[in-house]
Design an enzyme around this catalytic site. Structure first.
Site, short mmCIF file in Angstrom:
data_model
loop_
_atom_site.label_atom_id
_atom_site.label_comp_id
_atom_site.label_asym_id
_atom_site.label_seq_id
_atom_site.Cartn_x
_atom_site.Cartn_y
_atom_site.Cartn_z
N HIS A 84 -47.32 -63.20 41.50
CA HIS A 84 -47.24 -64.66 41.37
C HIS A 84 -48.27 -65.37 42.27
CE1 HIS A 84 -45.80 -68.76 41.27
NE2 HIS A 84 -45.52 -68.71 42.57
N HIS A 108 -48.59 -68.68 49.96
CA HIS A 108 -47.83 -69.93 49.95
C HIS A 108 -46.32 -69.80 50.11
CE1 HIS A 108 -47.36 -69.01 45.61
NE2 HIS A 108 -46.29 -69.76 45.68
N GLU A 112 -40.91 -67.82 53.49
CA GLU A 112 -39.53 -67.75 53.02
C GLU A 112 -39.20 -66.44 52.32
OE1 GLU A 112 -38.08 -71.11 50.91
OE2 GLU A 112 -38.04 -72.30 52.75
N ASP A 113 -40.20 -65.81 51.72
CA ASP A 113 -39.91 -64.63 50.89
C ASP A 113 -40.28 -63.31 51.55
OD1 ASP A 113 -38.93 -66.28 48.98
OD2 ASP A 113 -40.73 -66.32 47.75
N ASP A 188 -48.70 -73.64 41.74
CA ASP A 188 -47.46 -72.86 41.81
C ASP A 188 -46.54 -73.24 40.66
OD1 ASP A 188 -45.30 -71.31 42.98
OD2 ASP A 188 -44.48 -73.18 43.74
N ASP A 308 -55.60 -91.00 15.72
CA ASP A 308 -56.46 -90.60 16.84
C ASP A 308 -55.97 -89.27 17.41
OD1 ASP A 308 -54.17 -91.91 17.67
OD2 ASP A 308 -55.05 -92.54 19.56
#
Length: 317
Positions: A84, A108, A112-113, A188, A308
């Site tokens: 990811h 990123h 936390e992970d 993300d 359009d």
């Protein structure tokens, strides 16, 4: 009874095959941000990332990106971590962002992970990368409350939803001290939306609604149409699937005629621009699905009554 069951299974299989065809069509139509193949290996994704960076920054020092790629290979659960973040980093590279942003895209959600700490990020990368990663981590806890189950107060709920969405959009922009934090968050969310089919139905609707209410307007305010267009279409796909696939099906039936018409318009405009002695890049495209759908709903018209459906972009020096 067996015959009825067989026919039902066959009908279901036909629907699945048609949806696969329509999904393929959508991917062919939307060339704004290069989509990643499903289940690609981390190594292949990493090589694609570096190739993308080299396109707009041939002399870039990629050591920071390389180091970020090798960090945090497993999540706390022990599952592979890097796929990811790699996809997020590739989206950022498609936007031609700097190496610090791409490294932060790779890192990123490590705070936390994974077991990696803020001090380790600062020491191994830089304070700048840490600030980006920390900014994204803080934004991760801002979510849109789901009041969709309250049908008795639908109008009031819609008004409250818009007010809450606007407050959240303001908080997003205020909390992000560096605009690159927002760009990472948008990348993300885009990859999350691309893989939303693996979530439960309830999660799909909740995440798609949050995307439509929070992330699409922010992408529009920042002028990042490449991301906004795809987020719009993906949100529509999960919030109004019948309308979405019916629209894709109708547009697919006219694809060859539409493509020929757009190309003829581009050639005509190019001839006039050249005759005027102007150097310009000219390209044509069909309007994206959400834009057409919104126009049909707002104007209470069918696709046949919307004229359009095309746009021509002229970029001059």
């Amino acid at each position: 009874m067996k015959w009825v069951r067989h026919m039902a299974d066959y009908s279901q299989k036909e629907k699945e095959l048609e949806r696969e065809h329509l999904e393929k069509l959508v991917k062919e139509e939307d060339r704004s941000i290069k989509p990643m193949k499903e289940f690609e290996s981390p190594e292949d994704l990493y090589h694609e990332l570096i190739a993308s960076v080299r396109k707009y920054h041939p002399s870039a020092d990629i050591s920071l990106i390389e180091k970020a790629y090798h960090e945090g290979q497993t999540r706390k659960s022990g599952e592979p971590y890097i796929v990811h973040p790699l996809c997020v980093a590739i989206i950022l590279a498609e936007l031609e962002l700097d190496k610090e942003t791409i490294a932060a895209g790779l890192l990123h959600d490590v705070l936390e992970d994974t077991v990696m700490t803020a001090d380790e990020i600062k020491e191994e990368f830089s304070e700048e990368v840490l600030l980006l990663v920390d900014g994204v981590t803080k934004l991760r806890h801002l979510h849109l409350a789901d009041n969709s189950h309250n049908h008795d107060q639908k109008d009031r709920s819609a008004e409250r939803l818009e007010m809450q969405a606007e407050n959240l959009r303001k908080m997003f922009l205020a909390m992000a001290k560096d605009i690159r934090v927002i760009l990472i968050k948008l990348a993300d969310r885009l990859h999350n939306m691309r893989t939303l089919k693996y979530q439960s139905k309830e999660a799909q609707i909740r995440i798609a609604r949050e995307t439509q209410e929070i992330y699409c307007p922010i992408a529009q305010r920042l002028g990042i149409s490449k991301i906004k267009i795809e987020l719009d279409d993906l949100s529509l796909k999960y919030l109004e699937p019948e309308a979405y696939y019916d629209l894709v099906r109708q547009i697919d039936q006219r694809k060859s005629v539409r493509d020929d018409y757009v190309q003829s318009l581009v050639e005509e405009v190019r001839a006039h621009i050249k005759a005027a002695g102007i150097v310009a890049e000219i390209e044509g495209r069909a309007k994206h699905f959400f834009s057409i759908y919104k126009k049909m709903v707002n104007q209470d018209k069918t696709l046949d009554q919307i004229y359009d459906l095309f746009a021509i972009r002229i970029i001059v020096d």
